[in-house]
Structures are given as C-alpha cells and as structure tokens.
Design an enzyme around this catalytic site. Structure first.
Site, short mmCIF file in Angstrom:
data_model
loop_
_atom_site.label_atom_id
_atom_site.label_comp_id
_atom_site.label_asym_id
_atom_site.label_seq_id
_atom_site.Cartn_x
_atom_site.Cartn_y
_atom_site.Cartn_z
N CYS A 24 31.57 31.70 39.82
CA CYS A 24 31.87 31.71 41.26
C CYS A 24 32.50 33.04 41.67
O CYS A 24 33.70 33.24 41.50
CB CYS A 24 32.80 30.55 41.60
SG CYS A 24 33.27 30.55 43.34
N CYS A 69 35.26 32.78 44.22
CA CYS A 69 36.56 32.32 43.72
C CYS A 69 37.26 33.43 42.94
O CYS A 69 38.47 33.59 43.04
CB CYS A 69 36.41 31.14 42.76
SG CYS A 69 35.21 29.94 43.24
N ASP A 70 36.53 34.16 42.12
CA ASP A 70 37.16 35.01 41.12
C ASP A 70 36.93 36.50 41.30
O ASP A 70 37.52 37.31 40.58
CB ASP A 70 36.66 34.59 39.72
CG ASP A 70 37.01 33.13 39.42
OD1 ASP A 70 38.09 32.70 39.85
OD2 ASP A 70 36.21 32.44 38.78
#
Ligand code: NDP
Length: 313
Positions: free
Chosen positions: A138, A141-142
């Site tokens: 992701c 997300c990261d």
C-alpha cells in the site's frame, strides 16, 4: 448454540461502499440491519488518496473521508454498525448462523456478504521476510516513510500506475517493474506514468528477490527476454499486482469461481443459497469501482427486502 447467540433480521458482513449502501437501504426499509465491519473498517478506500470519479463529489474526495461519510449516513438511518470479524459460517439450514470474532453467533434469515477483496503478493520468500521492513502492498499507507528515497513498485495495472505516480511525488526515483512489454492500466494512466520523469520503467522484468537483512536495501530483477539480472538499490518495495476476494469463510457453502469470487445470478445479488446475497468486490472481478460496489450493495438490500417479505425467493 449457547447464550452467546443473537437473532437479527439482516446481517451485513463488510464495510466498504457495498456494505454501507446495503445498510442504508435495509435500515430505511425498517429491517434493522446489523453490520460487522471486518478487518479493515471502511474497506479498500481507506487506503487510497483522492477519489475523483465518485459521482456527487464535484471536487473529489479523500477515500477515508468518503467512507466516514458512508458510515455516518448508515448510522443516521438506524443501521447498527459494529466492530467484529465474521469467522465461521453455517448455511446448512435457516436461520443461517455466522460466528463473530470466534465467539458469538448471529442467527439470521438474510445475509449480505460485502467482504471485498485484498491485495495479492508475489509469493517470494524475501517479500514476507521484509514485510513491514520496507516491503508494502500500500503505497498510500507507507509511501511517506520513503520520502526523498528510491523505491520500486511491481505491477502495471491502474493500481500500480496510480501508486507509482503517488510515490513519484514523495520519492526521488520510482523503479517500476513490469513483467510484459505493455501495461494493463488505462490509457490515461499509462500516459501519466510515461510522462513522469522520475518513474523509470523496466519492461519484461520480474522480481527475483528483495535484498536486505533487517531492512530493504535492493531488488534483484531479471529480464525475461535476456535472462540478465540487475540489482537496483532501493529503500522501499511496493507490490501492486491486483487483489483476491475475501471469501474464504464461505468456501464450501456458496458457489464461487476458480479465483474465489462469489457467483451471483446475473442481474441480481442472489447466490446459490436462498437468503444469502453478495455485493461489491467479493463478487465483482470486472468493474471493482466504489460506485459499482455501492450500486450492487443497493441491489442486495432490495433483493433481501423482497426475500424477507416473501415476494421473491
Ligand atoms: P489488475 O489486475 O488490473 O492489474 C494487475 C497488474 O499486476 C497487471 O499489470 C499484471 O500484469 C500485474 N501482475 C499480476 N501478477 C503479477 C506478478 N506475479 N508479477 C508481476 N506482475 C504481476 O489490478 P489493479 O489492482 O491494478 O486494478 C484492478 C481493477 O481496479 C482494474 O479494473 C482497474 O482498472 C481498477 N482500478 C481503477 C482505478 C480508478 O479508476 N481510479 C484505480 C485502481 C484500479 P499483466 O498485465 O501482465 O497481467
């Protein structure tokens, strides 16, 4: 069955656009739906950035914000939204039984399955070993953790294209590993990727191994035409190669295709079991959009309503 059993009129499993829409419709129909949110409340849209193609948001909307809106609307209509994961199923006879969090059982005559789909992994050992240590599925997300650094992304669909562009704004270079000599992504997304100067594409290339001990340090790729192997120094490695339906707990009860997508009767949300309906990505490997998921959640709610009223089987 023990005292930890609760009877509900309609049980909705999953909390993406399909689940919340089913909740809004069944609540407005007075069916007092209970919805269990599952592992990822809000579903896949909670790990995306801007959604530009959901009708009604003239200026676009952030995915997580949109799902908060969906949840608020379902709650306002009277849906009972709960944390919890469906862990077991018994569809042998009515009322159907669904176990929640390996403890309590819910009994119901109508189930709407909206459990969505999850990211796929490459399946190489280093990917799991370094998961959380530079390896992620992701980017949204990261990606932040790799600000100013070099990263790699594998995949060539719309997700990979979108994530590569997202990463290109944060990272110095994005190495995009593509297994064929063409991208699957839509034309507009391909054009955006190709026009981004700090995305470097490696055609006909597969990931051989991700290198590093306790952190990701490089990826070794192999050119499938020439057999040549290349090490690319990176700090982050993102996998964006598609999704698989979250249907494991229904295996053996409901008809599915080879990939695990729940089969519905065309033009309806009905499964092969009466009173069990499916909506959203768990039964859709073609469209997979927020708006189509929401539409199918509406269909499932109407199908469930008619079923409970005895109008249709
Ligand atoms: P897709 O299935 O469309 O694409 C997966 C990509 O990963 C393909 O390029 C595929 O390669 C590649 N791939 C699969 N397995 C491997 C592997 N083992 N090694 C290397 N590469 C691999 O998935 P997406 O998640 O990208 O998209 C899913 C759906 O969602 C699509 O319909 C897409 O259009 C839609 N979508 C729409 C968006 C939007 O409208 N904003 C945003 C994101 C997705 P190959 O091509 O060779 O098979």
């Amino acid at each position: 069955m023990n005292e930890a059993t609760e009877k509900v009129d309609v049980l909705i499993i999953g909390s993406g656009p399909a689940g919340y829409t089913a909740a809004i419709y069944t609540a407005r129909a007075g069916l007092k739906p209970v919805l269990y949110q599952g592992v990822q409340p809000g579903g896949q849209l909670t790990i995306t950035t801007e959604v530009e193609n959901y009708p009604g948001y003239a200026n676009g909307v952030q995915g997580p914000e949109m799902m908060v809106d969906f949840e608020k609307q379902a709650t306002r209509m009277g849906a009972d939204i709960r944390y919890g994961i469906a862990t077991k199923t018994d569809f042998s006879k009515q009322p159907y039984k669904i176990q929640i969090d390996e403890e309590k059982w819910i009994e119901t005559n109508a189930v709407i399955i909206c459990t969505g789909a999850s990211a796929k992994w490459l399946g190489i050992p280093s990917e799991q070993r370094l998961n959380g240590m530079g390896v992620s599925a992701c980017a949204v997300c990261d990606g932040f953790f790799f600000k100013g650094k070099e990263v790699a992304i594998v995949g060539a669909g719309d997700t990979a294209a979108e994530e590569a562009i997202y990463l290109s704004k944060l990272c110095s270079t994005v190495h995009m590993i593509i297994r064929r000599d063409a991208m699957r992504a839509s034309k507009i997304m391909q054009e955006r990727v190709l026009a981004t100067p700090n995305i470097k594409i490696y055609w006909n290339s597969e990931t051989d191994e991700i290198l590093g001990e306790n952190k990701t340090e490089a990826v070794r790729i192999v050119n499938t035409k020439t057999g040549e192997k290349t090490n690319i120094p990176i700090s982050g490695f993102f996998v964006a190669i598609g999704h698989q339906p979250n249907s494991d707990i229904f295996k053996g009860w409901i008809d599915m295709d080879d990939a695990g997508y729940i089969k519905t009767i065309p033009g309806t949300s009905k499964t092969n079991i009466k009173g069990v309906f499916a909506a959203g990505d768990v039964q859709d490997k073609i469209y997979r959009q927020a708006v189509t998921a929401a539409g199918s959640g509406c269909m499932a709610a109407l199908d469930a309503e008619r079923y409970l009223a005895g109008i249709e089987e």
